[in-house]
Scaffold this motif. Structure first.
Motif, PDB file in Angstrom:
ATOM      1  N   PRO A 192     -28.717  11.384 -51.101  1.00  0.00           N
ATOM      2  CA  PRO A 192     -28.962  10.018 -51.594  1.00  0.00           C
ATOM      3  C   PRO A 192     -28.082   8.982 -50.906  1.00  0.00           C
ATOM      4  O   PRO A 192     -28.448   7.799 -50.869  1.00  0.00           O
ATOM      5  CB  PRO A 192     -28.638  10.129 -53.093  1.00  0.00           C
ATOM      6  N   GLU A 193     -26.934   9.415 -50.372  1.00  0.00           N
ATOM      7  CA  GLU A 193     -26.044   8.456 -49.727  1.00  0.00           C
ATOM      8  C   GLU A 193     -26.705   7.761 -48.535  1.00  0.00           C
ATOM      9  O   GLU A 193     -26.396   6.605 -48.230  1.00  0.00           O
ATOM     10  CB  GLU A 193     -24.768   9.157 -49.258  1.00  0.00           C
ATOM     11  N   TYR A 195     -29.893   6.882 -48.335  1.00  0.00           N
ATOM     12  CA  TYR A 195     -30.726   5.802 -48.868  1.00  0.00           C
ATOM     13  C   TYR A 195     -29.852   4.618 -49.306  1.00  0.00           C
ATOM     14  O   TYR A 195     -30.212   3.452 -49.078  1.00  0.00           O
ATOM     15  CB  TYR A 195     -31.550   6.293 -50.053  1.00  0.00           C
ATOM     16  N   GLU A 196     -28.735   4.939 -49.937  1.00  0.00           N
ATOM     17  CA  GLU A 196     -27.846   3.867 -50.398  1.00  0.00           C
ATOM     18  C   GLU A 196     -27.299   3.062 -49.225  1.00  0.00           C
ATOM     19  O   GLU A 196     -27.235   1.823 -49.275  1.00  0.00           O
ATOM     20  CB  GLU A 196     -26.702   4.463 -51.215  1.00  0.00           C
ATOM     21  N   ALA A 197     -26.934   3.760 -48.155  1.00  0.00           N
ATOM     22  CA  ALA A 197     -26.431   3.053 -46.969  1.00  0.00           C
ATOM     23  C   ALA A 197     -27.532   2.202 -46.346  1.00  0.00           C
ATOM     24  O   ALA A 197     -27.284   1.070 -45.896  1.00  0.00           O
ATOM     25  CB  ALA A 197     -25.903   4.057 -45.956  1.00  0.00           C
ATOM     26  N   GLU A 199     -30.096   0.850 -47.941  1.00  0.00           N
ATOM     27  CA  GLU A 199     -30.329  -0.309 -48.806  1.00  0.00           C
ATOM     28  C   GLU A 199     -29.227  -1.357 -48.638  1.00  0.00           C
ATOM     29  O   GLU A 199     -29.501  -2.572 -48.666  1.00  0.00           O
ATOM     30  CB  GLU A 199     -30.416   0.149 -50.252  1.00  0.00           C
ATOM     31  N   LEU A 200     -27.989  -0.910 -48.464  1.00  0.00           N
ATOM     32  CA  LEU A 200     -26.902  -1.864 -48.228  1.00  0.00           C
ATOM     33  C   LEU A 200     -27.097  -2.629 -46.924  1.00  0.00           C
ATOM     34  O   LEU A 200     -26.688  -3.801 -46.808  1.00  0.00           O
ATOM     35  CB  LEU A 200     -25.549  -1.137 -48.215  1.00  0.00           C
ATOM     36  N   ASP A 201     -27.722  -1.972 -45.957  1.00  0.00           N
ATOM     37  CA  ASP A 201     -27.994  -2.642 -44.680  1.00  0.00           C
ATOM     38  C   ASP A 201     -29.251  -3.497 -44.732  1.00  0.00           C
ATOM     39  O   ASP A 201     -29.638  -4.095 -43.720  1.00  0.00           O
ATOM     40  CB  ASP A 201     -28.140  -1.607 -43.566  1.00  0.00           C
ATOM     41  N   ARG A 205     -38.684  -0.256 -47.426  1.00  0.00           N
ATOM     42  CA  ARG A 205     -39.230   1.103 -47.543  1.00  0.00           C
ATOM     43  C   ARG A 205     -39.678   1.651 -46.197  1.00  0.00           C
ATOM     44  O   ARG A 205     -39.456   2.818 -45.879  1.00  0.00           O
ATOM     45  CB  ARG A 205     -40.390   1.115 -48.538  1.00  0.00           C
ATOM     46  N   GLN A 208     -36.682   2.543 -44.150  1.00  0.00           N
ATOM     47  CA  GLN A 208     -36.068   3.777 -44.662  1.00  0.00           C
ATOM     48  C   GLN A 208     -36.848   4.994 -44.202  1.00  0.00           C
ATOM     49  O   GLN A 208     -36.267   6.018 -43.837  1.00  0.00           O
ATOM     50  CB  GLN A 208     -36.000   3.730 -46.187  1.00  0.00           C
TER      51      GLN A 208
END
Length: 299
Positions: A192-193, A195-197, A199-201, A205, A208
């Motif tokens: 999941p990290e 996806y989180e990185a 989204e922060l950037d 979708r 990603q």
């Protein structure tokens, strides 16, 4: 005062480490040899004879069966039918990848959609063939639905220009769920990290999928492509049940079965089966050379 007891002799650990894995592999290897190795050896031996499948006499003919195959190009013309299934496999993989990606995110009723999409793969192929016979028959379900939009009836299984497209569509419907499950399992194993990185950037979708999902599941995509190519070359069940190879829908496997059971040329059919095996192995090996798997490191 009694002395300390002598330690027990140590077993040679090298032999133990070598022997233990083979002990666990004994049963699977026995099944592999019994149900794959021995039948394959029998197939090779039959391919050098003129056996008709019934007579106890098997005359050795050497390479005559292989010479007969390669001097009759009409036996290989049926490979063009596999092109329809190959194109269908591309659509199948793309659709499976789309649904797997959508269902990997938080989607309402996603478990229901997973079951609906995977269900066709669980249905027996014979049952699917008979169901779609009614679906494609003149005035059947498909013609009725198309009639609502003003389209006239068609001979979906009787027209040589439509039959292979129709049969390939059935295969896509049946096997798309399997690819979706493979992709979905691979996607869910992505940390999941990442996806989180993303989204922060500010990745959406699509970004990603392009930069996180697709590179991470590339080995599974390669596996699906290999299965698709081998399946397109050796397709049998759906066209055999629905058309029996009629109306220009005959595949190489159907032709091989007819050689063995309709014309009693088991030796020639065995040679054809081995040629198909070699073709599948060559195509798979060529694919691995042209598109090698790259190991993806996830941190």
């Amino acid at each position: 005062m009694k002395g300390a007891p002598e330690p027990a002799p140590r077993r040679p650990r090298g032999i133990h480490r070598w022997f233990t894995p083979w002990l666990y592999l004994l049963v699977p290897l026995a099944f592999l040899v019994t149900f794959t190795g021995l039948p394959l050896a029998g197939l090779v031996s039959y391919s050098f004879t003129d056996w008709d499948g019934l007579s106890p006499v098997k005359n050795f003919v050497g390479l005559d069966n292989y010479t007969d195959l390669f001097t009759r190009p009409q036996l290989f013309r049926v490979f063009w039918v596999s092109g329809f299934y190959l194109v269908g496999s591309v659509a199948q993989i793309c659709a499976a990848l789309y649904f797997a990606t959508v269902l990997s995110f938080r989607t309402r009723f996603r478990n229901v959609f997973k079951g609906v999409l995977f269900f066709p793969y669980l249905v027996n192929g014979v049952a699917i063939g008979f169901v779609f016979l009614y679906f494609f028959q003149p005035g059947g379900t498909l013609d009725t639905v198309l009639g609502w939009f003003g389209a006239g009836p068609h001979l979906w299984l009787g027209d040589p220009d439509l039959v292979n497209t129709s049969l390939a569509g059935v295969s896509v419907w049946r096997f798309m769920g399997l690819d979706m499950v493979l992709f979905l399992g691979a996607i869910q194993s992505i940390p999941p990290e990442l996806y989180e990185a993303a989204e922060l950037d500010g990745a959406n979708r699509w970004q990603q999928f392009r930069h996180v999902i697709a590179p991470s599941i590339r080995p599974i995509i390669s596996l699906s492509v290999i299965l698709a190519v081998s399946g397109a070359l050796s397709v049998f069940e759906i066209p055999f049940i629905m058309t029996g190879g009629a109306n220009a829908s005959e595949t190489f496997v159907i032709q091989t079965v007819k050689l063995a059971f309709n014309f009693n040329k088991t030796g020639l059919a065995s040679a054809a089966a081995l040629v198909l095996l070699v073709v599948v192995l060559l195509v798979t090996g060529l694919q691995q050379v042209l598109f090698p798997d790259e190991r993806v490191e996830q941190s």
